[in-house]
Write a protein that holds these residues in place. Structure first.
Motif, PDB file in Angstrom:
ATOM      1  N   LEU A  94       0.827  -1.204   0.000  1.00 41.03           N
ATOM      2  CA  LEU A  94       0.000   0.000   0.000  1.00 41.03           C
ATOM      3  C   LEU A  94       0.859   1.251   0.000  1.00 41.03           C
ATOM      4  N   ASN A  95       1.986   1.211   0.715  1.00 41.36           N
ATOM      5  CA  ASN A  95       2.905   2.350   0.723  1.00 41.36           C
ATOM      6  C   ASN A  95       3.439   2.617  -0.681  1.00 41.36           C
ATOM      7  N   SER A  96       3.844   1.535  -1.362  1.00 39.94           N
ATOM      8  CA  SER A  96       4.345   1.672  -2.731  1.00 39.94           C
ATOM      9  C   SER A  96       3.241   2.118  -3.680  1.00 39.94           C
ATOM     10  N   PHE A  97       2.031   1.567  -3.499  1.00 36.59           N
ATOM     11  CA  PHE A  97       0.913   1.910  -4.375  1.00 36.59           C
ATOM     12  C   PHE A  97       0.530   3.373  -4.228  1.00 36.59           C
ATOM     13  N   VAL A  98       0.477   3.870  -2.992  1.00 35.96           N
ATOM     14  CA  VAL A  98       0.127   5.280  -2.752  1.00 35.96           C
ATOM     15  C   VAL A  98       1.182   6.201  -3.349  1.00 35.96           C
ATOM     16  N   LYS A  99       2.468   5.839  -3.185  1.00 35.37           N
ATOM     17  CA  LYS A  99       3.538   6.660  -3.765  1.00 35.37           C
ATOM     18  C   LYS A  99       3.439   6.695  -5.286  1.00 35.37           C
TER      19      LYS A  99
ATOM     20  N   ARG B 156      -0.115  11.298 -10.252  1.00 36.88           N
ATOM     21  CA  ARG B 156      -0.994  12.454 -10.169  1.00 36.88           C
ATOM     22  C   ARG B 156      -0.213  13.746 -10.359  1.00 36.88           C
TER      23      ARG B 156
ATOM     24  N   ARG C 146       0.736   6.265  -7.117  1.00 39.90           N
ATOM     25  CA  ARG C 146      -0.421   7.076  -7.494  1.00 39.90           C
ATOM     26  C   ARG C 146      -0.123   8.566  -7.317  1.00 39.90           C
ATOM     27  N   TRP C 147       0.618   8.909  -6.255  1.00 42.07           N
ATOM     28  CA  TRP C 147       0.953  10.315  -5.997  1.00 42.07           C
ATOM     29  C   TRP C 147       1.876  10.847  -7.088  1.00 42.07           C
TER      30      TRP C 147
END
Length: 289
Positions: free
Chosen positions: A265-270, A276, A272-273
């Motif tokens: 999730l940490n990698s996925f959020v980064k 974006r 996506r950020w």
């Protein structure tokens, strides 16, 4: 068109009734790779080879030039997709056969779903489903080869990838070593996922168009969600239904799953950020032109 009954019966025999499958027994002396020394030595070698390969490329090859691999990644994806699909079908047919042969022992105390989530106390690592669990364990060593493709192509060493590839090796070893509950559904979910993921990777390796959304990441999120739901089911059966076999290994696996979930999730959020920010930057540049 329907398949030939003799062909399907023969395949069913190979997958769930062959003496090698039915008579399988997890043994440190007879099963290849079935020792703690082998497990941790393999992980250490995996880390060492990855680091050494990365350093050699930094020293002797220009940073922007990937190493040409030809059809090797595509062949690896094809092989892993076929292996995953075979394990999936073998696990499903073997689980059905085990339920058929042992259901009379349960009486009304356990349903097939409860058996899939929670092995009875005293279960030993032998028989059909543990054969396919063993094949799944061995396939984890083939899975990590993809790390070397990433290093050779992208010139990038990811500790996240090293750890996330090592965790399933440890988890699948524990399944066999302690006859851990829930492994049947875990294997079904994972092999179904990887048969799709590696099929998609083969598709992209052949130069065909990619999906317009992060297909692999989304499938992995679905897999993690299913695992979380099933872990709650195991916990319920452990507390209120008399206990599950290998619960200590299950607790440790749950901790590993939690660590994997956090890193993913940490990698996925980064990711996506970053995506974006890139879109916002391109939109801003477009307005100024």
């Amino acid at each position: 068109m329907q398949s030939n009954p003799s062909t399907s019966s023969f395949l069913l025999y190979l997958l769930s009734e062959h003496p090698t499958v039915v008579g399988f027994r997890w043994s440190h002396a007879q099963s290849w790779g079935a020792t703690w020394v082998f497990l941790f030595s393999s992980i250490a070698v995996y880390f060492a080879v990855s680091v050494v390969l990365h350093l050699l490329l930094l020293l002797f090859r220009h940073r922007t030039r990937p190493v040409p691999l030809g059809p090797i990644p595509a062949l690896h994806s094809l092989a892993m997709s076929i292996i995953s699909a075979t394990i999936l079908v073998g696990t499903l047919t073997s689980a059905a056969a085990e339920i058929r042969d042992t259901r009379w022992l349960w009486g009304r105390s356990k349903t097939p779903l409860q058996w899939l989530l929670c092995f009875p106390l005293g279960t030993r690592p032998s028989g059909r489903v543990f054969f396919w669990s063993y094949v799944f364990y061995l396939s984890r060593y083939l899975h990590v080869i993809r790390t070397f493709f990433t290093i050779l192509r992208r010139r990038r060493l990811s500790l996240f990838q090293l750890f996330t590839n090592s965790i399933p090796m440890v988890m699948s070893f524990l399944w066999l070593e302690f006859s851990q509950s829930f492994q049947v559904l875990e294997i079904v979910f994972t092999t179904f996922t990887y048969s799709i993921v590696y099929g998609y990777r083969l598709w992209t390796e052949l130069g065909l168009p990619t999906a317009s959304f992060p297909l692999v990441a989304n499938i992995q999120i679905i897999l993690l969600g299913l695992n979380l739901i099933c872990h709650c089911g195991v916990l319920f059966l452990q507390v209120w239904k008399g206990g599950c076999n290998g619960i200590g290994a299950w607790v440790f696996n749950s901790i590993l799953n939690g660590a994997f979930l956090f890193m993913f999730l940490n990698s996925f959020v980064k990711m996506r950020w970053i995506r974006r920010k890139a879109l916002e930057s391109s939109a801003t540049n477009g307005k100024h032109e």
